[in-house]
Design a protein around this motif. Structure first.
Motif, PDB file in Angstrom:
ATOM      1  N   VAL A 306     -28.818 -19.758 -19.583  1.00 27.88           N
ATOM      2  CA  VAL A 306     -27.765 -19.017 -20.291  1.00 27.88           C
ATOM      3  C   VAL A 306     -26.596 -18.759 -19.343  1.00 27.88           C
ATOM      4  O   VAL A 306     -25.425 -18.955 -19.697  1.00 27.88           O
ATOM      5  N   LYS A 307     -26.908 -18.402 -18.103  1.00 26.55           N
ATOM      6  CA  LYS A 307     -25.839 -18.128 -17.130  1.00 26.55           C
ATOM      7  C   LYS A 307     -25.019 -19.402 -16.871  1.00 26.55           C
ATOM      8  O   LYS A 307     -23.790 -19.366 -16.822  1.00 26.55           O
ATOM      9  N   ALA A 308     -25.718 -20.545 -16.714  1.00 21.61           N
ATOM     10  CA  ALA A 308     -25.006 -21.808 -16.465  1.00 21.61           C
ATOM     11  C   ALA A 308     -24.071 -22.112 -17.638  1.00 21.61           C
ATOM     12  O   ALA A 308     -22.935 -22.548 -17.449  1.00 21.61           O
ATOM     13  N   HIS A 309     -24.562 -21.851 -18.863  1.00 21.39           N
ATOM     14  CA  HIS A 309     -23.736 -22.119 -20.047  1.00 21.39           C
ATOM     15  C   HIS A 309     -22.511 -21.199 -20.047  1.00 21.39           C
ATOM     16  O   HIS A 309     -21.386 -21.653 -20.274  1.00 21.39           O
ATOM     17  N   GLU A 310     -22.737 -19.919 -19.753  1.00 23.91           N
ATOM     18  CA  GLU A 310     -21.611 -18.976 -19.758  1.00 23.91           C
ATOM     19  C   GLU A 310     -20.618 -19.312 -18.649  1.00 23.91           C
ATOM     20  O   GLU A 310     -19.408 -19.271 -18.843  1.00 23.91           O
ATOM     21  N   ASP A 311     -21.151 -19.673 -17.475  1.00 19.51           N
ATOM     22  CA  ASP A 311     -20.264 -20.035 -16.355  1.00 19.51           C
ATOM     23  C   ASP A 311     -19.422 -21.270 -16.685  1.00 19.51           C
ATOM     24  O   ASP A 311     -18.373 -21.491 -16.081  1.00 19.51           O
ATOM     25  N   GLY A 312     -19.920 -22.101 -17.604  1.00 20.17           N
ATOM     26  CA  GLY A 312     -19.192 -23.325 -17.960  1.00 20.17           C
ATOM     27  C   GLY A 312     -18.189 -23.126 -19.086  1.00 20.17           C
ATOM     28  O   GLY A 312     -17.556 -24.090 -19.521  1.00 20.17           O
ATOM     29  N   GLN A 313     -18.039 -21.874 -19.551  1.00 21.67           N
ATOM     30  CA  GLN A 313     -17.138 -21.633 -20.704  1.00 21.67           C
ATOM     31  C   GLN A 313     -15.715 -22.107 -20.408  1.00 21.67           C
ATOM     32  O   GLN A 313     -15.043 -22.698 -21.254  1.00 21.67           O
ATOM     33  N   TRP A 314     -15.249 -21.909 -19.166  1.00 26.77           N
ATOM     34  CA  TRP A 314     -13.864 -22.283 -18.852  1.00 26.77           C
ATOM     35  C   TRP A 314     -13.666 -23.805 -18.973  1.00 26.77           C
ATOM     36  O   TRP A 314     -12.589 -24.252 -19.344  1.00 26.77           O
ATOM     37  N   VAL A 315     -14.731 -24.572 -18.707  1.00 33.21           N
ATOM     38  CA  VAL A 315     -14.601 -26.036 -18.815  1.00 33.21           C
ATOM     39  C   VAL A 315     -14.428 -26.418 -20.289  1.00 33.21           C
ATOM     40  O   VAL A 315     -13.555 -27.218 -20.648  1.00 33.21           O
ATOM     41  N   ARG A 316     -15.241 -25.791 -21.144  1.00 33.21           N
ATOM     42  CA  ARG A 316     -15.121 -26.091 -22.582  1.00 33.21           C
ATOM     43  C   ARG A 316     -13.763 -25.635 -23.108  1.00 33.21           C
ATOM     44  O   ARG A 316     -13.116 -26.343 -23.881  1.00 33.21           O
ATOM     45  N   ASP A 317     -13.288 -24.441 -22.653  1.00 33.84           N
ATOM     46  CA  ASP A 317     -11.973 -23.945 -23.088  1.00 33.84           C
ATOM     47  C   ASP A 317     -10.882 -24.917 -22.662  1.00 33.84           C
ATOM     48  O   ASP A 317      -9.980 -25.251 -23.435  1.00 33.84           O
ATOM     49  N   ALA A 318     -10.971 -25.388 -21.398  1.00 31.86           N
ATOM     50  CA  ALA A 318      -9.932 -26.286 -20.875  1.00 31.86           C
ATOM     51  C   ALA A 318      -9.950 -27.610 -21.653  1.00 31.86           C
ATOM     52  O   ALA A 318      -8.897 -28.150 -21.996  1.00 31.86           O
ATOM     53  N   ALA A 319     -11.154 -28.127 -21.943  1.00 33.32           N
ATOM     54  CA  ALA A 319     -11.255 -29.405 -22.660  1.00 33.32           C
ATOM     55  C   ALA A 319     -10.658 -29.262 -24.061  1.00 33.32           C
ATOM     56  O   ALA A 319      -9.927 -30.140 -24.533  1.00 33.32           O
ATOM     57  N   LEU A 320     -10.920 -28.117 -24.712  1.00 34.08           N
ATOM     58  CA  LEU A 320     -10.383 -27.899 -26.065  1.00 34.08           C
ATOM     59  C   LEU A 320      -8.858 -27.747 -26.025  1.00 34.08           C
ATOM     60  O   LEU A 320      -8.145 -28.304 -26.865  1.00 34.08           O
ATOM     61  N   ALA A 321      -8.368 -27.013 -25.027  1.00 33.19           N
ATOM     62  CA  ALA A 321      -6.916 -26.814 -24.906  1.00 33.19           C
ATOM     63  C   ALA A 321      -6.241 -28.165 -24.676  1.00 33.19           C
ATOM     64  O   ALA A 321      -5.193 -28.464 -25.279  1.00 33.19           O
ATOM     65  N   TYR A 322      -6.849 -29.001 -23.863  1.00 36.90           N
ATOM     66  CA  TYR A 322      -6.287 -30.323 -23.582  1.00 36.90           C
ATOM     67  C   TYR A 322      -6.284 -31.175 -24.853  1.00 36.90           C
ATOM     68  O   TYR A 322      -5.284 -31.825 -25.170  1.00 36.90           O
ATOM     69  N   ALA A 323      -7.397 -31.125 -25.595  1.00 33.31           N
ATOM     70  CA  ALA A 323      -7.499 -31.919 -26.828  1.00 33.31           C
ATOM     71  C   ALA A 323      -6.429 -31.464 -27.831  1.00 33.31           C
ATOM     72  O   ALA A 323      -5.796 -32.285 -28.496  1.00 33.31           O
ATOM     73  N   ARG A 324      -6.224 -30.132 -27.902  1.00 33.37           N
ATOM     74  CA  ARG A 324      -5.191 -29.617 -28.840  1.00 33.37           C
ATOM     75  C   ARG A 324      -3.798 -30.108 -28.448  1.00 33.37           C
ATOM     76  O   ARG A 324      -2.985 -30.489 -29.276  1.00 33.37           O
ATOM     77  N   LYS A 325      -3.544 -30.112 -27.129  1.00 33.54           N
ATOM     78  CA  LYS A 325      -2.243 -30.566 -26.614  1.00 33.54           C
ATOM     79  C   LYS A 325      -2.018 -32.042 -26.968  1.00 33.54           C
ATOM     80  O   LYS A 325      -0.953 -32.425 -27.424  1.00 33.54           O
ATOM     81  N   GLN A 326      -3.066 -32.841 -26.781  1.00 33.39           N
ATOM     82  CA  GLN A 326      -2.969 -34.280 -27.082  1.00 33.39           C
ATOM     83  C   GLN A 326      -2.696 -34.499 -28.555  1.00 33.39           C
ATOM     84  O   GLN A 326      -1.887 -35.334 -28.927  1.00 33.39           O
ATOM     85  N   GLN A 327      -3.392 -33.683 -29.373  1.00 35.60           N
ATOM     86  CA  GLN A 327      -3.245 -33.817 -30.829  1.00 35.60           C
ATOM     87  C   GLN A 327      -1.820 -33.444 -31.259  1.00 35.60           C
ATOM     88  O   GLN A 327      -1.196 -34.146 -32.053  1.00 35.60           O
ATOM     89  N   ALA A 328      -1.307 -32.357 -30.664  1.00 31.56           N
ATOM     90  CA  ALA A 328       0.048 -31.907 -31.009  1.00 31.56           C
ATOM     91  C   ALA A 328       1.059 -32.977 -30.606  1.00 31.56           C
ATOM     92  O   ALA A 328       1.995 -33.290 -31.351  1.00 31.56           O
ATOM     93  N   ARG A 329       0.860 -33.591 -29.430  1.00 27.90           N
ATOM     94  CA  ARG A 329       1.775 -34.630 -28.968  1.00 27.90           C
ATOM     95  C   ARG A 329       1.730 -35.833 -29.923  1.00 27.90           C
ATOM     96  O   ARG A 329       2.761 -36.377 -30.302  1.00 27.90           O
ATOM     97  N   ALA A 330       0.505 -36.218 -30.320  1.00 28.67           N
ATOM     98  CA  ALA A 330       0.361 -37.371 -31.223  1.00 28.67           C
ATOM     99  C   ALA A 330       1.078 -37.101 -32.542  1.00 28.67           C
ATOM    100  O   ALA A 330       1.752 -37.977 -33.090  1.00 28.67           O
ATOM    101  N   LEU A 331       0.968 -35.839 -33.035  1.00 24.07           N
ATOM    102  CA  LEU A 331       1.625 -35.486 -34.302  1.00 24.07           C
ATOM    103  C   LEU A 331       3.145 -35.541 -34.161  1.00 24.07           C
ATOM    104  O   LEU A 331       3.852 -36.036 -35.032  1.00 24.07           O
ATOM    105  N   ARG A 332       3.640 -35.025 -33.010  1.00 21.75           N
ATOM    106  CA  ARG A 332       5.096 -35.035 -32.763  1.00 21.75           C
ATOM    107  C   ARG A 332       5.617 -36.459 -32.740  1.00 21.75           C
ATOM    108  O   ARG A 332       6.635 -36.786 -33.329  1.00 21.75           O
ATOM    109  N   GLU A 333       4.858 -37.334 -32.050  1.00 24.54           N
ATOM    110  CA  GLU A 333       5.306 -38.720 -31.905  1.00 24.54           C
ATOM    111  C   GLU A 333       5.266 -39.460 -33.235  1.00 24.54           C
ATOM    112  O   GLU A 333       6.069 -40.348 -33.485  1.00 24.54           O
ATOM    113  N   ALA A 334       4.309 -39.071 -34.092  1.00 26.45           N
ATOM    114  CA  ALA A 334       4.171 -39.738 -35.393  1.00 26.45           C
ATOM    115  C   ALA A 334       5.249 -39.279 -36.374  1.00 26.45           C
ATOM    116  O   ALA A 334       5.570 -39.981 -37.328  1.00 26.45           O
ATOM    117  N   ALA A 335       5.819 -38.063 -36.112  1.00 29.50           N
ATOM    118  CA  ALA A 335       6.773 -37.472 -37.077  1.00 29.50           C
ATOM    119  C   ALA A 335       8.115 -38.225 -37.037  1.00 29.50           C
ATOM    120  O   ALA A 335       8.480 -38.815 -36.062  1.00 29.50           O
TER     121      ALA A 335
END
Ligand code: FAQ
Length: 335
Positions: A306-335
């Motif tokens: 459980v501790k290892a999972h909680e300690d890894g929360q920032w990695v999951r947050d960063a991966a999601l933030a990056y994915a959102r950024k990529q998605q937003a860029r793709a949408l902008r470019e498609a518009a």
């Protein structure tokens, strides 16, 4: 050493695949696919109980690999040489990889990885009893390689023929890596047995502590195994708990003799009539206590996970933030 023929006859109960009550054409197609030993794939219709059984077994298996990193992981920083450390690091990383393939295989059945992890972290999901015992000395690392991986291979080679395609295919690669894990453990023990009397005693002590929990790892006796009959009918399980345990004992006895250790079972002896070794009674009360959360290390293993999972929360947050950024860029470019 543990290889089992892939052409072993299936259970005599083959053909009894149907779930009572399910009788539509999809069930007929499912039964026909199994009878002809063709795989079931994620896009195929399957009975709900088949899907649930697979999710149960594959997720328990994945959790076992992930929790199973801990007993040996504890020794990475204390390995006696650079070579042993490199081997151990590679092996523990392989176990992490096995967990990830298996979670992916489970996800093809429509369950989310988050849900599986939540169940593990809440103490609701099972994982193998064997990982709730402590690793007290360096010899334990070798004995886990030899006996725990030896048992895992014995159990997992038949799963390469499992009726569910993604699980069967994951197991082929996993079993290859398990063979390396088993060999490195046996080789490490061989080296220790050629060492000092104290090293030989340390190996014998580790064998004495691990042998019985390893025999229990195969699961309850067939007569007390509620999932076996249906698992065999569905081609998920190919060889029963007791048969695998017997094969393991028969394979282990000559290996112990070559190593020069004594297996801690006074009732262990060759039975000419059966063509197998007889062995003593397993302490099933101890097994169930461990499975139900009361083994020597259950609480520690879960808390570490459980501790290892909680300690890894920032990695999951960063991966999601990056994915959102990529998605937003793709949408902008498609518009
Ligand atoms: N520990 O009716 P059955 C490894 C449970 S990976 C805890 O016989 P089934 C690699 C069972 O889940 C090791 N619970 O069940 C490695 C069921 O409970 P449920 C893991 C156990 O499924 C090495 C209940 O008892 N391998 O070692 C255990 O037909 C070193 C009744 O049992 C796999 O998972 C146990 N030992 O047969 C990694 C292989 N045994 O779910 C790192 C795939 C039984 O109804 C370091 N799994 N239970 O609440 C299987 O082959 C099967 O699931 C069995 C159990 C054979 C484990």
């Amino acid at each position: 050493m543990y290889t089992q023929a892939m052409d072993q006859p299936n259970s005599p109960q083959d053909g009894l695949r149907s779930v009572p009550g399910a009788s539509d054409s999809r069930q007929t197609e499912f039964d026909a696919r199994m009878d002809s030993d063709r795989k079931i794939e994620p896009q195929d219709w399957m009975p709900e109980a088949y899907r649930k059984t697979l999710v149960r077994q594959i997720s328990q298996h994945a959790h076992s690999e992930i929790i199973g990193m801990q007993p040996e992981g504890n020794w990475i920083s204390r390995a006696p040489s650079l070579k042993r450390k490199a081997i151990l690091l590679a092996k523990v990383q392989d176990e992490g990889g096995h967990g990830l393939y298996l979670y992916s295989a489970a996800e093809t059945l429509g369950v989310s990885r988050d849900a599986l992890l939540d169940a593990l972290h809440a103490g609701k999901a099972k994982y193998s009893s064997i990982f709730n015992y402590p690793t007290l000395t360096w010899a334990d690392v070798g004995v886990i390689g030899w006996l725990v991986h030896g048992a895992a291979i014995m159990n997992q080679v038949p799963i390469c023929r499992c009726s569910y395609g993604p699980y069967a295919r994951a197991m082929i690669r996993i079993c290859k890596e398990e063979s390396f894990h088993q060999r490195q453990g046996y080789e490490s023990l061989m080296t220790q047995m050629k060492g000092t009397p104290a090293q030989r005693e340390m190996v014998q002590d580790a064998v004495d502590r691990w042998y019985w929990p390893v025999l229990a790892m195969f699961g309850p006796p067939d007569a007390d195994s509620p999932n076996s009959a249906q698992g065999m009918r569905w081609g998920i399980k190919r060889i029963s708990n007791d048969e695998l345990r017997q094969k393991f004992v028969d394979a282990t006895v000559p290996q112990a003799a070559i190593l020069g250790v004594t297996l801690p079972d006074p009732d262990l002896k060759w039975n000419e009539a059966r063509g197998h070794h007889d062995y003593g009674a397993i302490d099933w009360d101890d097994f169930w206590a461990v499975v139900n959360g009361n083994g020597p290390c259950n609480k520690e293993r879960l808390a570490t996970r459980v501790k290892a999972h909680e300690d890894g929360q920032w990695v999951r947050d960063a991966a999601l933030a990056y994915a959102r950024k990529q998605q937003a860029r793709a949408l902008r470019e498609a518009a």
